[in-house]
Design an enzyme around this catalytic site. Structure first.
Site, PDB file in Angstrom:
ATOM      1  N   SER A 185      47.584  23.897  28.030  1.00  0.00           N
ATOM      2  CA  SER A 185      48.425  23.192  28.853  1.00  0.00           C
ATOM      3  C   SER A 185      49.177  21.661  28.221  1.00  0.00           C
ATOM      4  O   SER A 185      50.023  21.209  29.136  1.00  0.00           O
ATOM      5  CB  SER A 185      47.259  21.865  29.679  1.00  0.00           C
ATOM      6  OG  SER A 185      45.911  22.760  29.507  1.00  0.00           O
ATOM      7  N   ARG A 206      25.386 -14.386  47.477  1.00  0.00           N
ATOM      8  CA  ARG A 206      27.041 -13.980  48.067  1.00  0.00           C
ATOM      9  C   ARG A 206      28.377 -14.716  48.220  1.00  0.00           C
ATOM     10  O   ARG A 206      28.842 -14.728  48.044  1.00  0.00           O
ATOM     11  CB  ARG A 206      26.743 -12.725  49.029  1.00  0.00           C
ATOM     12  CG  ARG A 206      26.407 -13.057  49.957  1.00  0.00           C
ATOM     13  CD  ARG A 206      26.586 -11.911  51.344  1.00  0.00           C
ATOM     14  NE  ARG A 206      25.864 -12.368  52.431  1.00  0.00           N
ATOM     15  CZ  ARG A 206      26.144 -12.362  53.332  1.00  0.00           C
ATOM     16  NH1 ARG A 206      27.572 -11.439  53.975  1.00  0.00           N
ATOM     17  NH2 ARG A 206      25.751 -12.537  54.665  1.00  0.00           N
ATOM     18  N   GLU A 230      36.542   2.420  46.983  1.00  0.00           N
ATOM     19  CA  GLU A 230      36.151   2.257  45.580  1.00  0.00           C
ATOM     20  C   GLU A 230      36.439   3.160  44.527  1.00  0.00           C
ATOM     21  O   GLU A 230      36.884   2.063  43.477  1.00  0.00           O
ATOM     22  CB  GLU A 230      34.501   1.826  46.421  1.00  0.00           C
ATOM     23  CG  GLU A 230      33.688   0.973  47.260  1.00  0.00           C
ATOM     24  CD  GLU A 230      33.956   2.144  48.990  1.00  0.00           C
ATOM     25  OE1 GLU A 230      33.569   1.488  49.466  1.00  0.00           O
ATOM     26  OE2 GLU A 230      33.598   3.268  48.380  1.00  0.00           O
ATOM     27  N   GLY A 286      40.171  12.178  30.837  1.00  0.00           N
ATOM     28  CA  GLY A 286      39.545  13.375  30.297  1.00  0.00           C
ATOM     29  C   GLY A 286      38.839  13.793  32.044  1.00  0.00           C
ATOM     30  O   GLY A 286      38.422  14.585  31.891  1.00  0.00           O
ATOM     31  N   GLY A 309      45.058  21.098  38.861  1.00  0.00           N
ATOM     32  CA  GLY A 309      43.909  21.485  39.071  1.00  0.00           C
ATOM     33  C   GLY A 309      43.647  19.761  39.558  1.00  0.00           C
ATOM     34  O   GLY A 309      42.413  19.841  40.292  1.00  0.00           O
TER      35      GLY A 309
END
EC number: 2.2.1.1
Length: 623
Positions: free
Chosen positions: A40, A318, A366, A123, A156
């Site tokens: 890689s 909130r 998110e 990673g 990938g």
């Protein structure tokens, strides 16, 4: 090619030589470690050589300099070539590369910020581009500086949805200071990548997301130099056709070599072959940056004035959060807010109204929002506050986990916790969030119970290292604290006490107010309870809890608008485990809820004032 000056043959050869030295270092390091991903690394050798020794502008002896171009290795398993780059640049001793993956070395198997040249840990694939977007957004809109951001991704990881969330974000905000390099080496870990070398499809996808997309031969230093030299008014994707294991005879472009180091005898032979292609040992010096990033200080940010609530007045925490954040925004122009299209419910819209240039709408993505915040926070450039329904942070748990590994200082506010939100039903109710955030290393979990406590939590979070989570509620509850009340991380409050209390009741948010209502009911029966507000669920005020329990015959009752697993009850039980004569009884939500009125749901799940009073009576009767 606008602004492009073709390097001379000497420079091109020097870049080829650099790429081959990076290959050799990557093979040597992984063979010495007995593990790692040399194939890689080898596919990205020319990309890394051109980036660091032709394109990027940085101070090689000061990797975190604020003026430097930024680099994110999203395909973190190729860490050895990143380490080889910094050895080539003269920052790391070459001998240190042979300590790869050793417990005594900072050169972990994947990049981590204990390395001065790593801003974010990677990673867990698919997250690097989101962080790079946060860095680029900060560079363009907050720092207004000329540094650029480069991110290398593997093919990938392009199956990860978070990559495309980031691609959309970069396009929406015209991050023309951002370059993504897609290392299309065809092979994944266990199989070829789904598109293999269908370069035109990658290009069409990137273009569909609003990027300028260029296909190049990823092993041609000249093509790479040319591609990096293109300036566009949109983010750029360089789609590099490469071969996994490039330069390793018998391994290049072959399956079943992912994550496998070369045996020593094979490595020696391959290194000899690659070394024979190097024409000069002379190293290329890094180009210094343009020094135009402003100096920033984000230490000791304090509210411009104390809270201004009246005891007994009602406000949802909130909303108090939104008001507090807008207020804190006046204390520092480095306080920023991010939201996921819920700003009119989380009340972060109050911040946007007062500080529109420092509000980032991340839309319903998110995972990317958390990554953007991590990127914005790097190199201590900003203090980000992200908000959405607490339930929706669960989909970003991997990003939050990686943010902790990145030693990131980000603040997350989750509203709409528990069954007390009412009619919206279980899909919107956060009932796992305390467990999730408590499990994050070095996290701080705030659970304020009134407007004053909420304002203090916001101020404390801005000055607390690590991942901070603030849990806010939808129902309006009474102000119970004086504006002058002092709050600290890890310091609980005794909200109600008398000399003959029989049970310590610990609640937070709506259940603290239910506990106070239960105390009124029990008083008529001459049963007194001590009511505690933990304020932070992590760290927990163990001493005050133990002192209170001992003063109430060892009886503790916890009540929470959360599932039993991982919430306040488990935190308290862990804190007092092994202490003789102390028992913990727990009230929590024990199954998936349903829609209903808040009061009906609190009653149905046994966490309202009547359930608390009944549990206290049971504990007292046992004596």
């Amino acid at each position: 090619m606008e602004g492009y000056h073709k390097p001379d043959q000497q420079k091109l050869q020097a870049l080829k030589d650099t790429a081959n030295r990076l290959r050799i270092s990557s093979i040597q390091a992984t063979t010495a470690a007995g593990s790692g991903h040399p194939t890689s690394c080898c596919s990205a050798a020319e990309i890394m050589a051109v980036l660091f020794f032709h394109t990027m502008r940085y101070k090689s002896q000061d990797p975190r300099n604020p003026h430097n171009d930024r680099f994110v290795l999203s395909k973190g398993h190729a860490a050895p070539i990143l380490y080889a780059v910094w050895a080539e640049a003269g920052f790391l001793p070459e001998a240190e590369l042979l300590n790869l993956r050793k417990i005594s070395s900072d050169l972990d198997g994947h990049p981590v910020p204990k390395q001065a040249f790593t801003d974010v840990a990677t990673g867990s694939l698919g997250q690097g581009l989101g962080a790079a977007c946060g860095m680029a957004y900060t560079g363009k809109y907050f720092d207004k500086a000329s540094y650029r951001v480069y991110c290398v991704l593997g093919d990938g990881e392009l199956s990860e949805g978070s990559v495309w969330e980031a691609m959309a974000f970069a396009s929406i905000y015209k991050l023309d200071n951002l370059v993504a390099i897609l290392d299309i080496n065809r092979l994944g870990q266990s199989d070829p990548a789904p598109l293999q070398h269908q370069m035109d499809i990658y290009q069409k996808r990137c273009e569909a997301f609003g990027w300028h997309a260029i296909i190049v031969d990823g092993h041609s230093v000249e093509e790479l130099c040319k591609a990096f030299g293109q300036a566009k008014h949109q983010p750029t994707a360089i789609i590099a056709k490469t071969f996994k294991g490039r330069g390793i005879s018998g391994v290049e472009d072959k399956e079943s070599w992912h994550g496998k180091p070369l045996p020593k005898n094979m490595a020696d032979q391959v290194i000899q072959e690659i070394y024979s292609q190097i024409q000069s040992k002379k190293k290329i010096l890094a180009t210094p940056p343009q020094e135009d990033a402003p100096s920033v200080d984000i230490a000791n940010i304090h509210m411009p004035s104390p809270p201004s609530y009246k005891i007994g007045d009602k406000i949802a925490t909130r909303k108090a959060y939104g008001q507090a954040l807008a207020k804190l925004g006046h204390a520092s122009d480095r306080i920023i807010a991010l939201d996921g299209d819920t700003k009119n419910s989380t009340f972060s819209e109050l911040f946007k109204k007062e500080h529109p240039d420092r509000f980032i709408e991340c839309y319903i993505a998110e995972q990317n929002m958390v990554s953007i915040a991590v990127g914005c926070a790097t190199r201590s450039r900003t203090v980000p506050f992200c908000s959405t329904f607490a339930a929706f942070f669960t989909r970003a748990f991997d990003q939050i986990r990686m943010a902790a590994i990145s030693e990131s200082n980000i603040n997350l506010c989750g509203s709409h916790c528990g069954v007390s939100i009412g009619e919206d039903g279980p899909s919107q109710m956060a009932l796992e969030d305390l467990a999730m955030f408590r499990s994050v290393p070095m996290s701080t979990v705030f659970y304020p119970s009134d407007g004053v406590a909420t304002e203090k939590a916001v101020e404390l979070a801005a000055n607390t290292k690590g991942i901070c989570f603030i849990r806010t509620s939808r129902p309006e509850n009474a102000i119970i604290y004086n504006n002058s009340e002092d709050f600290q991380v890890g310091q609980a409050k005794v909200v109600l006490k008398s000399k003959d209390d029989q049970v310590t009741v610990i609640g937070a948010g709506v259940t603290l107010h239910e506990a106070l209502a239960a105390a009124e009911l029990l008083k008529k029966e001459k049963i007194n309870i001590r009511v505690l507000d933990p304020f932070t669920i992590k760290p927990l005020d163990r001493k005050l809890i133990l002192d209170s329990a001992r003063a109430t015959k060892g009886r503790i009752l916890t009540v929470e608008d959360h599932y039993y697993e991982g919430g306040i009850g488990e935190a308290v039980s862990t804190a007092v485990v092994g202490e003789p004569g102390i028992t913990v009884t727990r009230l929590a939500v024990d199954r998936v809820p349903r829609s209903g009125k808040p009061a009906e749901l609190l009653k149905m799940f046994g966490i309202d004032k009547d359930a608390i009073a009944q549990a206290v009576r049971g504990l007292v009767a046992k004596a």
